[in-house]
Design a protein around this motif. Sequence first.
Motif, mmCIF file in Angstrom:
data_model
loop_
_atom_site.group_PDB
_atom_site.id
_atom_site.type_symbol
_atom_site.label_atom_id
_atom_site.label_comp_id
_atom_site.label_asym_id
_atom_site.label_seq_id
_atom_site.Cartn_x
_atom_site.Cartn_y
_atom_site.Cartn_z
ATOM 1 N N HIS A 138 0.836 -1.209 0.000
ATOM 2 C CA HIS A 138 0.000 0.000 0.000
ATOM 3 C C HIS A 138 0.866 1.252 0.000
ATOM 4 N N ARG A 139 1.897 1.273 0.834
ATOM 5 C CA ARG A 139 2.759 2.458 0.857
ATOM 6 C C ARG A 139 3.440 2.652 -0.488
ATOM 7 N N THR A 142 1.097 4.224 -2.999
ATOM 8 C CA THR A 142 0.634 5.580 -2.688
ATOM 9 C C THR A 142 1.798 6.561 -2.528
ATOM 10 N N PRO A 148 -3.162 9.009 -4.877
ATOM 11 C CA PRO A 148 -3.999 8.989 -3.671
ATOM 12 C C PRO A 148 -3.186 8.625 -2.440
ATOM 13 N N ALA A 149 -3.589 9.153 -1.287
ATOM 14 C CA ALA A 149 -2.940 8.794 -0.026
ATOM 15 C C ALA A 149 -3.483 7.482 0.524
ATOM 16 N N ARG A 150 -4.718 7.162 0.147
ATOM 17 C CA ARG A 150 -5.341 5.916 0.595
ATOM 18 C C ARG A 150 -6.017 5.267 -0.606
ATOM 19 N N LEU A 151 -5.703 4.008 -0.850
ATOM 20 C CA LEU A 151 -6.319 3.309 -1.972
ATOM 21 C C LEU A 151 -7.774 2.983 -1.682
ATOM 22 N N SER A 155 -9.412 4.468 -7.276
ATOM 23 C CA SER A 155 -8.439 5.516 -6.960
ATOM 24 C C SER A 155 -7.212 5.491 -7.865
ATOM 25 N N GLU A 288 0.294 7.683 7.259
ATOM 26 C CA GLU A 288 0.478 6.683 6.209
ATOM 27 C C GLU A 288 0.073 5.295 6.686
ATOM 28 N N ASN A 291 -3.768 5.072 6.961
ATOM 29 C CA ASN A 291 -4.365 4.936 5.628
ATOM 30 C C ASN A 291 -4.171 3.527 5.095
#
Length: 345
Positions: A138-139, A142, A148-151, A155, A288, A291
């Motif tokens: 995820h990190r 993003t 996007p900061a959060r999937l 997104s 992070e 998120n």
Amino acid sequence: MKAVVYSRTGGPEVLEFVNRELPAVEAGEVRVRIAVSGVNPTDWKSRSGAAGGSGAAVEVDPEQVPNQDGAGVVDAIGLGVTRFAVGDRVWLRDSAFQRPTGTAAEYTVLPDHLVNPLPDGVSFDVGASLGIPALTAHRALTARESGPARLSPGSLVGTTVLVTGGAGAVGHAAIQLAVWAGATVITTVSSARKADLAAAAGAHHIVNYRSEDVVARVKEIAPRGVEIVVEVNPLANIADDIAVITRGGTVAIYVADEPDEIPVPARASMVKNVRLQFVLTYTTSEVEKANAVAAVTAAAAAGALEVDDDHGLPLTRFTLAETAAAHEAVEGGAVGKVLIDVAGL
């Protein structure tokens, strides 16, 4: 309770299968009965002393229970904990990071912020496979400045992602999360078997780097370049990454193996204004991490992070008493995910 511990760093032989007292629960803590413990490369590296050290054997005090990831059921809660009740199904993260309370035990006690609800219908196998791989993925996905900061579903629509090593645990999670978020996913593999696994995970395009020209093939698929590269072997791949990335793209780097130094094509990277983002999930910011946990939990609830052969991540199972063998399997490069069955929940 039954537990696996080590009191000095070294090979798998330092792991002891022991009886210990049931750990007490303090304010703000949650005690979890572990159903399944997940094993990652970081676990054997920490046990061996290779992670952040010289590799020389050192004494460990207090004794350490290994393994960061796991899933199970809340057994007890401490004063002030309101997020959970006894009997809740949960998945755990960072269990053994700077604390002795890993998941290779029948019970572990953690601060409640390291305990996450496991959605209904999501198996303990999936829960034990989320922490290190999915949060890292995820990190990486993003890390792009304009992304996007959060999937979430949609997104990453219009984004092309290159995942190197798509048959590994982090690569597998990156494929699944990127597909869930709407990206077009290209991945590289080293064999027909691994190509089948990457396809099962949902990759749209698969390139065998042993038999194909990776740069030519990726440019054919994505003529304007890829926006994100999820890179697990930068020493071998960084030049190709820079060749195929678009202007303003990001190479998110998770270094799985030594050596530590990476020669970067500086001029080519400058021309494209490329961002190199190194990723270690333990030390990401609180925002992070929050998120990532929220997105990963939502993706799991949606069935987007399934594990097993049918979903591209074969499972190899061990009992708690066989934890040393489980560590050996991961250190030896077992394809897929290594899990330890702790309790029959």
